[in-house]
Scaffold this active site. Sequence first.
Site, PDB file in Angstrom:
ATOM      1  N   HIS A  43       9.216  -0.457 -59.623  1.00  0.00           N
ATOM      2  CA  HIS A  43       9.870  -1.532 -58.876  1.00  0.00           C
ATOM      3  C   HIS A  43       9.081  -2.819 -59.108  1.00  0.00           C
ATOM      4  O   HIS A  43       8.258  -3.215 -58.277  1.00  0.00           O
ATOM      5  CB  HIS A  43       9.928  -1.178 -57.393  1.00  0.00           C
ATOM      6  CG  HIS A  43      10.740  -2.122 -56.563  1.00  0.00           C
ATOM      7  ND1 HIS A  43      11.392  -1.724 -55.420  1.00  0.00           N
ATOM      8  CD2 HIS A  43      11.015  -3.434 -56.701  1.00  0.00           C
ATOM      9  CE1 HIS A  43      12.018  -2.759 -54.880  1.00  0.00           C
ATOM     10  NE2 HIS A  43      11.791  -3.812 -55.641  1.00  0.00           N
ATOM     11  N   GLU A  74      13.875  -0.308 -60.346  1.00  0.00           N
ATOM     12  CA  GLU A  74      14.390  -0.840 -59.086  1.00  0.00           C
ATOM     13  C   GLU A  74      14.121  -2.336 -59.009  1.00  0.00           C
ATOM     14  O   GLU A  74      13.179  -2.841 -59.623  1.00  0.00           O
ATOM     15  CB  GLU A  74      13.697  -0.175 -57.896  1.00  0.00           C
ATOM     16  CG  GLU A  74      13.927   1.294 -57.759  1.00  0.00           C
ATOM     17  CD  GLU A  74      13.272   1.868 -56.512  1.00  0.00           C
ATOM     18  OE1 GLU A  74      13.661   2.975 -56.115  1.00  0.00           O
ATOM     19  OE2 GLU A  74      12.385   1.218 -55.948  1.00  0.00           O
ATOM     20  N   HIS A 203      12.010   6.188 -49.344  1.00  0.00           N
ATOM     21  CA  HIS A 203      11.200   5.285 -48.536  1.00  0.00           C
ATOM     22  C   HIS A 203      10.553   6.055 -47.388  1.00  0.00           C
ATOM     23  O   HIS A 203      11.221   6.533 -46.486  1.00  0.00           O
ATOM     24  CB  HIS A 203      11.983   4.091 -47.975  1.00  0.00           C
ATOM     25  CG  HIS A 203      11.092   2.914 -47.720  1.00  0.00           C
ATOM     26  ND1 HIS A 203      10.825   1.970 -48.685  1.00  0.00           N
ATOM     27  CD2 HIS A 203      10.375   2.541 -46.643  1.00  0.00           C
ATOM     28  CE1 HIS A 203       9.997   1.051 -48.201  1.00  0.00           C
ATOM     29  NE2 HIS A 203       9.709   1.388 -46.961  1.00  0.00           N
TER      30      HIS A 203
END
Length: 259
Positions: A43, A74, A203
């Site tokens: 990410h 991401e 997450h």
Amino acid sequence: MTRLSVNLNKAALLRNARPEIPCDLTELAQDVFEAGAGGITVHPRPDGRHIRTPDVAQLGGWCAATPGVEFNIEGNPFARARPGYPGLLALAVEHRPEQCTLVPDADEQSTSDHGWDATADCSALAEMVAELKGLGARTSLFVDADAEGVRRLLEATRADCIELYTGPYALGHAAGDGQGHLAMHAEAAEAARALGAGVNAGHDLNLANLEDYVRAVRPDEVSIGHALSLDALRLGLGEAVRRYCARIIAALEHGPSPK
């Protein structure tokens, strides 16, 4: 089978603290793959706080040359390009990830903490999803566990899958009250599957809450970085990945949670 994709952001964060000391992230990727992970997630943020543009190139090349591992990039597709960060779409054009996960994180956020707005974001997301699909990437939208919102986003964008934001579930589980969150996640997952979309999740998933989650929601993929990185300091990277994979297997073997 639920696939484990390991997010290497925290490894890059540690590396960045002492950039003069060599650190080959592909060696870590090889370790997690050999321990049972099926994917590598990165990410990159515009400020380069952890994963940086050269890392995307290096890890993308390693994934492309390693059968059986999937590369997932991401990021916020609407974050402006700047020196050192060409933008999410440009990274996807150059490195052709198998999966691209669109996340609505602002520059100032320390971490992702909410999904896309099912009313305000649909039009712009639909254009971005179409572009990424044209590159051959499976597109995933980071979403809150709201079945109606999931339906609206998928109907408007035709994304290939969703990634359910599991932060609130993790907090609820830690407080001994995870069942209500699991019911919402399962309902949101069913809404996505009814439209032919895949279901990912991520997450704050960890060794304590992962098995319950996989058992109830049966996601196609879980993306885990922060907690796994902390566990790796205690257990070693390979052993940490093996334990996460074992939790997934145990959840699937035990069958879905009773309704």
